[in-house]
Motif scaffolding. Structure first.
Motif, PDB file in Angstrom:
ATOM      1  N   GLY A   1       0.823  -1.206   0.000  1.00 49.05           N
ATOM      2  CA  GLY A   1       0.000   0.000   0.000  1.00 49.05           C
ATOM      3  C   GLY A   1       0.851   1.247   0.000  1.00 49.05           C
ATOM      4  N   GLY A   2       0.791   2.010  -1.062  1.00 47.98           N
ATOM      5  CA  GLY A   2       1.641   3.187  -1.196  1.00 47.98           C
ATOM      6  C   GLY A   2       1.271   4.310  -0.255  1.00 47.98           C
ATOM      7  N   THR A   3      -0.042   4.605  -0.134  1.00 47.54           N
ATOM      8  CA  THR A   3      -0.473   5.724   0.706  1.00 47.54           C
ATOM      9  C   THR A   3      -0.127   5.488   2.170  1.00 47.54           C
ATOM     10  OG1 THR A   3      -2.323   6.078  -0.818  1.00 47.54           O
ATOM     11  CG2 THR A   3      -2.438   7.170   1.319  1.00 47.54           C
ATOM     12  N   ALA A   4      -0.393   4.273   2.647  1.00 50.83           N
ATOM     13  CA  ALA A   4      -0.083   3.959   4.045  1.00 50.83           C
ATOM     14  C   ALA A   4       1.416   4.033   4.301  1.00 50.83           C
ATOM     15  CB  ALA A   4      -0.610   2.565   4.391  1.00 50.83           C
ATOM     16  N   MET A   5       2.212   3.583   3.332  1.00 48.56           N
ATOM     17  CA  MET A   5       3.666   3.613   3.501  1.00 48.56           C
ATOM     18  C   MET A   5       4.173   5.053   3.575  1.00 48.56           C
ATOM     19  SD  MET A   5       6.109   1.286   3.773  1.00 48.56           S
ATOM     20  CE  MET A   5       5.762  -0.157   2.779  1.00 48.56           C
ATOM     21  N   VAL A   6       3.600   5.926   2.765  1.00 49.72           N
ATOM     22  CA  VAL A   6       3.978   7.341   2.796  1.00 49.72           C
ATOM     23  C   VAL A   6       3.631   7.957   4.157  1.00 49.72           C
ATOM     24  CG1 VAL A   6       3.366   9.615   1.878  1.00 49.72           C
ATOM     25  CG2 VAL A   6       3.880   7.743   0.308  1.00 49.72           C
ATOM     26  N   THR A   7       2.445   7.633   4.667  1.00 47.08           N
ATOM     27  CA  THR A   7       2.024   8.138   5.970  1.00 47.08           C
ATOM     28  C   THR A   7       2.978   7.687   7.070  1.00 47.08           C
ATOM     29  OG1 THR A   7      -0.296   8.066   5.266  1.00 47.08           O
ATOM     30  CG2 THR A   7       0.130   8.211   7.631  1.00 47.08           C
ATOM     31  N   LEU A   8       3.377   6.411   7.028  1.00 47.17           N
ATOM     32  CA  LEU A   8       4.294   5.886   8.031  1.00 47.17           C
ATOM     33  C   LEU A   8       5.681   6.520   7.909  1.00 47.17           C
ATOM     34  CD1 LEU A   8       3.260   2.123   7.854  1.00 47.17           C
ATOM     35  CD2 LEU A   8       2.719   3.750   9.670  1.00 47.17           C
ATOM     36  N   GLY A   9       6.114   6.790   6.681  1.00 45.90           N
ATOM     37  CA  GLY A   9       7.390   7.471   6.477  1.00 45.90           C
ATOM     38  C   GLY A   9       7.382   8.864   7.082  1.00 45.90           C
ATOM     39  N   LEU A  10       6.275   9.594   6.890  1.00 45.15           N
ATOM     40  CA  LEU A  10       6.147  10.926   7.486  1.00 45.15           C
ATOM     41  C   LEU A  10       6.171  10.839   9.011  1.00 45.15           C
ATOM     42  CD1 LEU A  10       3.363  12.449   5.207  1.00 45.15           C
ATOM     43  CD2 LEU A  10       5.733  13.194   5.326  1.00 45.15           C
ATOM     44  N   ALA A  11       5.445   9.856   9.555  1.00 44.59           N
ATOM     45  CA  ALA A  11       5.386   9.699  11.003  1.00 44.59           C
ATOM     46  C   ALA A  11       6.769   9.398  11.582  1.00 44.59           C
ATOM     47  CB  ALA A  11       4.403   8.591  11.366  1.00 44.59           C
ATOM     48  N   LEU A  12       7.498   8.494  10.940  1.00 46.79           N
ATOM     49  CA  LEU A  12       8.844   8.170  11.409  1.00 46.79           C
ATOM     50  C   LEU A  12       9.789   9.361  11.260  1.00 46.79           C
ATOM     51  CD1 LEU A  12       9.291   4.532  10.074  1.00 46.79           C
ATOM     52  CD2 LEU A  12       9.278   5.243  12.463  1.00 46.79           C
ATOM     53  N   GLY A  13       9.569  10.168  10.231  1.00 48.59           N
ATOM     54  CA  GLY A  13      10.372  11.371  10.054  1.00 48.59           C
ATOM     55  C   GLY A  13      10.187  12.340  11.206  1.00 48.59           C
ATOM     56  N   VAL A  14       8.935  12.486  11.666  1.00 49.29           N
ATOM     57  CA  VAL A  14       8.664  13.346  12.824  1.00 49.29           C
ATOM     58  C   VAL A  14       9.357  12.793  14.057  1.00 49.29           C
ATOM     59  CG1 VAL A  14       6.850  14.159  14.380  1.00 49.29           C
ATOM     60  CG2 VAL A  14       6.464  14.192  11.909  1.00 49.29           C
ATOM     61  N   LEU A  15       9.279  11.483  14.250  1.00 47.72           N
ATOM     62  CA  LEU A  15       9.921  10.853  15.404  1.00 47.72           C
ATOM     63  C   LEU A  15      11.435  11.041  15.358  1.00 47.72           C
ATOM     64  CD1 LEU A  15       9.419   9.176  17.938  1.00 47.72           C
ATOM     65  CD2 LEU A  15       9.570   7.113  16.528  1.00 47.72           C
ATOM     66  N   MET A  16      12.013  10.877  14.175  1.00 52.32           N
ATOM     67  CA  MET A  16      13.462  11.053  14.032  1.00 52.32           C
ATOM     68  C   MET A  16      13.858  12.512  14.235  1.00 52.32           C
ATOM     69  SD  MET A  16      16.057   9.074  13.623  1.00 52.32           S
ATOM     70  CE  MET A  16      15.541   7.618  12.695  1.00 52.32           C
ATOM     71  N   SER A  17      12.995  13.434  13.825  1.00 54.26           N
ATOM     72  CA  SER A  17      13.259  14.856  14.042  1.00 54.26           C
ATOM     73  C   SER A  17      13.348  15.165  15.532  1.00 54.26           C
ATOM     74  CB  SER A  17      12.146  15.703  13.404  1.00 54.26           C
ATOM     75  OG  SER A  17      12.227  17.053  13.812  1.00 54.26           O
ATOM     76  N   VAL A  18      12.440  14.575  16.307  1.00 53.71           N
ATOM     77  CA  VAL A  18      12.471  14.773  17.759  1.00 53.71           C
ATOM     78  C   VAL A  18      13.749  14.191  18.349  1.00 53.71           C
ATOM     79  CG1 VAL A  18      11.324  14.222  19.940  1.00 53.71           C
ATOM     80  CG2 VAL A  18       9.952  14.797  17.923  1.00 53.71           C
ATOM     81  N   ALA A  19      14.127  12.995  17.884  1.00 52.44           N
ATOM     82  CA  ALA A  19      15.347  12.354  18.380  1.00 52.44           C
ATOM     83  C   ALA A  19      16.579  13.192  18.055  1.00 52.44           C
ATOM     84  CB  ALA A  19      15.477  10.957  17.777  1.00 52.44           C
ATOM     85  N   ARG A  20      16.641  13.738  16.840  1.00 55.09           N
ATOM     86  CA  ARG A  20      17.794  14.552  16.434  1.00 55.09           C
ATOM     87  C   ARG A  20      17.863  15.834  17.268  1.00 55.09           C
ATOM     88  NH1 ARG A  20      18.736  16.234  10.704  1.00 55.09           N
ATOM     89  NH2 ARG A  20      20.918  16.135  11.331  1.00 55.09           N
ATOM     90  N   SER A  21      16.726  16.430  17.551  1.00 55.34           N
ATOM     91  CA  SER A  21      16.724  17.685  18.314  1.00 55.34           C
ATOM     92  C   SER A  21      17.269  17.464  19.719  1.00 55.34           C
ATOM     93  CB  SER A  21      15.305  18.260  18.391  1.00 55.34           C
ATOM     94  OG  SER A  21      14.466  17.445  19.185  1.00 55.34           O
ATOM     95  N   GLN A  22      17.039  16.280  20.291  1.00 59.11           N
ATOM     96  CA  GLN A  22      17.565  15.981  21.630  1.00 59.11           C
ATOM     97  C   GLN A  22      19.084  15.915  21.609  1.00 59.11           C
ATOM     98  OE1 GLN A  22      15.754  12.241  22.489  1.00 59.11           O
ATOM     99  NE2 GLN A  22      13.668  13.022  22.351  1.00 59.11           N
TER     100      GLN A  22
END
Length: 400
Positions: free
Chosen positions: A359-380
């Protein structure tokens, strides 16, 4: 050769900082789940057109989005929360007014390209709620939780009207996790949980009367009622509505402890399992890799959720904490609902298994979500560096 040429950084020196601060355990867990997903997709979909190749392409797109979003600090992500939410809700209204109907569901709208706006709200809704509580930090009152519930129920209600129970549950779970982690008192949490548990017991107890021929339930659509009744007793229509659940349970049980082996699943390759590359791929995976494979997959998801919550607890900003926790719970909800519906303990609601289902749409959504999580991790990880250089809130003990 001039001094300027000596000082010019190489391509590697320019690229390395882009990956600095990435959370190692999170990256490892994503790679493990991606490997499991590609293995399962090849086995179940190698003879299903270009599913395996397309699945790999979708993963690369998701990884690209993860990388791009991870470069954006959480405070900048917070700036797009309100416009993203408003655009998403406006698109849901457009779907309700002049949306495109497929298979009895009005979930798509043409804006030059055909899109499904409800997917956007999986990220936009928790972003909006996290922004709301960030604005109210230090002075949160009960009325703020009420307004947060209103902000949540607007997209949930519009998505349920389409109807799309699976997506509405995912959006609701993501939103409720933000509200809970923002400090919702337990005395407001427990009553609906207790009422929900009582309701489930009563439905199971009175199943023969509630699911009798001609009985109609208020609020729910007919297909949603049918799914619940089929869950309670799939044998009432084994070749029709109950076929999906029964075949999924047979496949999971036939895998045993060790499974039948890679590409050796009979239920899968004789096509008894419906939607074997999408919603029911967990059944195909279980048949071929058995209990041991399932434990590996479940452990990987639980560790991903745990790592997301760890990142959330270490975040310095309320918005970042709430978003990281919401992303962790999004993955928990996806995995729990998918495995539950395939195993026959939850109704079939069309929720994919992250990294594994096609599923392409779901995969894109999960990629965005993980990007937000990684952004938080990088900021720490960047905060101590900024403090050492005399920048950021940690540089001054009187701030933050």
């Amino acid at each position: 050769m001039s001094a300027a040429e000596f000082d010019k950084p190489s391509l590697l020196q320019r690229i390395v900082p882009l990956f600095r601060g990435f959370d190692g355990p999170l990256v490892l867990l994503v790679m493990v789940l991606a490997a499991i997903g590609l293995t399962a997709m090849y086995s179940s979909g190698y003879d299903h057109g270009t599913r395996f190749v397309d699945h790999g392409r979708n993963m690369l797109i998701a990884v690209g989005l993860l990388f791009l979003v991870a470069q954006v600090p959480p405070q900048h992500i917070m700036k797009v929360a309100v416009p993203l939410y408003l655009v998403g809700v406006a698109l849901l209204v457009a779907v309700a007014v002049f949306g495109i109907t497929k298979k009895g569901a009005q979930r798509w709208v043409n804006v030059g390209v055909v899109i499904q706006p409800s997917e956007l709200l999986k990220i936009a809704t928790p972003l909006m709620l996290a922004w709301w509580f960030q604005r109210r930090e230090g002075q949160i009152r009960r009325t703020d939780f009420v307004l947060a519930l209103v902000l949540l129920m607007v997209p949930v209600g519009l998505i349920m009207k389409q109807p799309d129970l699976g997506t509405s549950l995912l959006v609701m779970a993501a939103g409720l996790s933000v509200i809970f982690f923002a400090g919702l008192p337990w005395k407001l949490v427990l009553p609906p949980v207790v009422l929900g548990a009582i309701g489930i017991v009563l439905i199971v107890w009175f199943e023969p009367q509630l699911c009798a021929e001609g009985m109609r339930w208020p609020v729910l659509h007919e297909y949603q009622q049918t799914r619940i009744c089929t869950l309670l007793d799939p044998t009432r229509d084994p070749l029709g509505k109950g076929f999906h659940i029964l075949q999924g349970m047979i496949a999971i049980g036939s895998g045993g402890v060790w499974g039948k082996g890679f590409m050796a699943g009979t239920q899968t390759h004789l096509e008894f399992i419906p939607e074997r590359t999408t919603d029911f791929i967990f059944a195909a995976f279980s048949e071929e890799f058995g209990l041991v494979g399932n434990l590996l997959l479940i452990t990987a998801f639980l560790l991903l959720v745990w790592r997301g919550l760890v990142i959330a607890t270490r975040a310095q900003q309320l918005f970042a904490r709430l978003m990281a926790a919401a992303v962790a719970m999004i993955f928990f909800t996806y995995a729990f609902v998918n495995m539950g519906m395939v195993s026959g303990i939850l109704p079939v609601v069309g929720v994919p298994l992250p990294f594994v289902s096609y599923g392409g749409t779901a995969m894109v959504t999960l990629g965005l979500a993980l990007g937000v999580l990684m952004s938080v991790a990088r900021s720490q990880r960047q905060l101590p560096q900024d403090a050492a250089l005399g920048r950021g809130p940690l540089a001054n003990p009187r701030m933050g």
